[in-house]
Design an enzyme around this catalytic site. Structure first.
Site, short mmCIF file in Angstrom:
data_model
loop_
_atom_site.label_atom_id
_atom_site.label_comp_id
_atom_site.label_asym_id
_atom_site.label_seq_id
_atom_site.Cartn_x
_atom_site.Cartn_y
_atom_site.Cartn_z
N CYS A 50 -38.12 -55.26 -39.64
CA CYS A 50 -39.51 -54.98 -39.32
C CYS A 50 -40.41 -54.32 -40.23
O CYS A 50 -41.50 -54.14 -40.20
CB CYS A 50 -39.54 -54.33 -37.84
N CYS A 120 -34.07 -53.23 -33.03
CA CYS A 120 -34.16 -51.88 -33.33
C CYS A 120 -32.93 -51.23 -33.14
O CYS A 120 -32.70 -50.18 -33.72
CB CYS A 120 -35.52 -51.19 -32.30
FE1 FES Z 1 -39.26 -51.72 -36.27
FE2 FES Z 1 -38.53 -51.24 -33.67
S1 FES Z 1 -40.12 -52.41 -34.56
S2 FES Z 1 -37.75 -50.31 -35.52
#
Ligand code: FES
Length: 141
Positions: A50, A120
């Site tokens: 992400c 995550c």
């Molecule tokens: Fe990037 Fe959770 S969306 S660490």
């Protein structure tokens, strides 16, 4: 009687509505292992898919058991709760025991987090494993 709604109550409700179970919410709000270790034995960093970043600080005792861990995180509530739970799982463990801990173990401790946040957990575990592996390489076990 007027009941005061604190910002943490509001945050709790928001996270609960989003699909976070109570253990995950507690880890996120307490953030008990956030920060750094001044004289860490190993510091490692990883960037998630992400784009968020985690830095892990590891301290080992004289028997190479994991004595302390801290994370610096630029990431979401899922990342923070997962990293905090991962620390509770590895504290006091041997290097090999800590390397055997996986995403599913962290998920169980959290109770639940939204499905779109499962990557995550992966970032928290991979960052921890990267730090331990790098320490292991340096020490040439
Ligand atoms: Fe990037 Fe959770 S969306 S660490």
């Amino acid at each position: 009687m007027v009941t005061e709604i604190t910002s943490s109550d509001a945050e709790r409700k928001m996270l609960s509505d989003a699909g976070y179970a109570n253990p995950a919410i507690n880890y996120y709000l307490e953030k008990k292992y956030m920060g750094h270790i001044e004289n860490a034995d190993q510091v490692s960093e990883k960037i998630g898919s992400c784009g968020d970043t985690m830095k892990v600080y590891l301290k080992f005792d004289e028997h190479d058991l994991i004595d302390d861990v801290r994370y610096e995180i630029t990431g979401c509530a899922g990342a923070i709760s997962a990293a905090m739970a991962a620390v509770d799982l590895v504290k006091g463990k041997t290097i090999d025991e800590a390397l055997a801990i996986n995403d599913g173990d962290v998920f169980k401790v959290l109770g639940n987090i939204p499905e779109k946040k499962h990557h995550c957990i992966q970032l928290a575990v991979k960052t921890m494993h990267k730090g331990i592996q790098e320490y292991k390489t340096i020490k040439a076990f």
